[in-house]
Design a protein around this motif. Structure first.
Motif, mmCIF file in Angstrom:
data_model
loop_
_atom_site.group_PDB
_atom_site.id
_atom_site.type_symbol
_atom_site.label_atom_id
_atom_site.label_comp_id
_atom_site.label_asym_id
_atom_site.label_seq_id
_atom_site.Cartn_x
_atom_site.Cartn_y
_atom_site.Cartn_z
ATOM 1 N N ILE A 24 3.945 6.299 -9.725
ATOM 2 C CA ILE A 24 4.467 5.385 -8.556
ATOM 3 C C ILE A 24 4.865 4.162 -9.354
ATOM 4 C CG2 ILE A 24 3.401 3.277 -7.342
ATOM 5 C CD1 ILE A 24 0.736 5.268 -6.650
ATOM 6 N N ALA A 25 4.575 4.713 -10.903
ATOM 7 C CA ALA A 25 5.492 2.674 -11.396
ATOM 8 C C ALA A 25 6.532 3.244 -12.228
ATOM 9 C CB ALA A 25 5.182 2.817 -13.182
ATOM 10 N N ALA A 26 6.735 4.791 -12.790
ATOM 11 C CA ALA A 26 7.491 5.377 -13.354
ATOM 12 C C ALA A 26 8.648 5.315 -12.378
ATOM 13 C CB ALA A 26 7.607 6.379 -13.785
ATOM 14 N N PHE A 27 8.824 6.366 -11.053
ATOM 15 C CA PHE A 27 9.488 6.304 -9.986
ATOM 16 C C PHE A 27 9.750 4.939 -8.804
ATOM 17 C CE2 PHE A 27 7.519 10.346 -9.397
ATOM 18 C CZ PHE A 27 8.646 11.573 -9.243
ATOM 19 N N ARG A 33 11.294 4.636 -3.969
ATOM 20 C CA ARG A 33 10.646 3.532 -2.721
ATOM 21 C C ARG A 33 9.319 4.562 -2.939
ATOM 22 N NH1 ARG A 33 12.244 2.651 3.166
ATOM 23 N NH2 ARG A 33 13.326 4.775 2.404
ATOM 24 N N VAL A 34 8.800 4.338 -3.463
ATOM 25 C CA VAL A 34 6.973 5.420 -3.838
ATOM 26 C C VAL A 34 6.158 5.079 -2.003
ATOM 27 C CG1 VAL A 34 5.569 6.469 -5.252
ATOM 28 C CG2 VAL A 34 7.482 5.147 -6.143
ATOM 29 N N GLN A 60 2.541 -2.705 -4.676
ATOM 30 C CA GLN A 60 2.752 -3.505 -5.324
ATOM 31 C C GLN A 60 3.548 -3.208 -5.291
ATOM 32 O OE1 GLN A 60 0.091 -2.972 -8.998
ATOM 33 N NE2 GLN A 60 -1.869 -3.397 -8.120
ATOM 34 N N TYR A 61 4.485 -1.926 -5.257
ATOM 35 C CA TYR A 61 5.826 -1.801 -6.276
ATOM 36 C C TYR A 61 7.076 -1.262 -4.443
ATOM 37 C CZ TYR A 61 4.706 -1.058 -10.671
ATOM 38 O OH TYR A 61 3.952 -0.615 -11.474
ATOM 39 N N ASN A 62 6.157 -1.247 -3.412
ATOM 40 C CA ASN A 62 7.085 -0.774 -1.903
ATOM 41 C C ASN A 62 5.982 -1.261 -1.070
ATOM 42 O OD1 ASN A 62 8.429 0.632 0.484
ATOM 43 N ND2 ASN A 62 7.213 2.102 -0.168
ATOM 44 N N PRO A 63 6.267 -2.857 -1.000
ATOM 45 C CA PRO A 63 6.091 -3.838 0.059
ATOM 46 C C PRO A 63 5.881 -3.292 1.438
ATOM 47 C CG PRO A 63 7.592 -5.175 -1.267
ATOM 48 C CD PRO A 63 8.098 -3.637 -1.182
ATOM 49 N N SER A 64 6.046 -2.287 1.902
ATOM 50 C CA SER A 64 7.111 -2.134 3.486
ATOM 51 C C SER A 64 5.839 -1.295 3.775
ATOM 52 C CB SER A 64 8.634 -1.115 3.600
ATOM 53 O OG SER A 64 8.470 0.192 2.617
#
Length: 216
Positions: A24-27, A33-34, A60-64
């Protein structure tokens, strides 16, 4: 449809959720958007632990993804910590029951990480095993193996299964701090057999890029 990656392992507790979090972090570092999806989780007494961990990390990475809830992320939840076949008392599971959640998540992401349960030959019902899901989902498999004694056999059996089923895949080793014997008992064979292989804690960014190349 987003790019889909199916996360599997040579057994349970090998590191699927740990690796999924790293991916998730790497992408995300690659500007994607993961989304995450765990079709089946067993051993659920309140909330699905693995599914909730994946969901929290992805948000955390993709708030949508905030418009979703945990039941969108984990479709089937069973209390008994066993294979889906046993946890569901051998009842049939219609794989199309996963489709609605899958499409709902994919509307919010560029790449979707789908985490399996256990290893490739964990029975889902009398007709399906985990190894059937990558083809159903049209996903590239990323197989995780461990570094304990016996990892060679476990790795080769799973790779043979993926080859036999003609499924596209990459694989990597999840070596932990207490795997002290790996360098002497297993690493020499991997170096002999494979020109290159991934170590998950060291090569996660290279793994992410290679998975994108494989999907493309």
């Amino acid at each position: 449809m987003s790019k889909r990656i199916f996360i599997s392992a040579t057994n349970t507790d090998v590191g699927k959720t740990y690796t999924s979090k790293l991916l998730i972090a790497a992408f995300s570092r690659l500007g994607l958007r993961v989304g995450v999806y765990k079709p089946i989780e067993t051993g659920v007494t309140a909330l699905p632990v693995d599914g909730s961990t994946l969901f929290e990390t992805a948000r955390q990475y993709n708030p949508s993804l905030e418009v979703l809830d945990i039941h969108d992320i984990v479709t089937l939840q069973f209390p008994l910590p066993a294979s889906p076949f046993v946890a569901n008392e051998g009842k049939p599971i219609d794989l199309s029951s996963f489709d609605a959640a899958l499409h709902k998540i994919e509307a919010l992401c560029d790449i979707l990480i789908i985490e399996g349960a256990g290893g490739l030959f964990v029975p889902i019902d009398d007709q399906h095993m985990m190894i059937d899901l990558p083809r159903y989902f049209n996903a590239v498999t990323f197989l995780i193996s461990h570094c304990n004694l016996g990892c060679i056999n476990d790795t080769l059996l799973s790779l043979h299964a993926l080859d036999t089923h003609k499924l596209p895949y990459l694989w990597g080793l999840n070596c932990k701090d207490n795997d002290h014997g790996f360098k002497t008992t297993s690493l020499p064979y991997y170096q002999h057999r494979f020109q290159n292989f991934y170590r998950i804690n060291r090569d996660i960014d290279a793994i992410a890029k290679a998975l994108l190349d494989t999907i493309s």
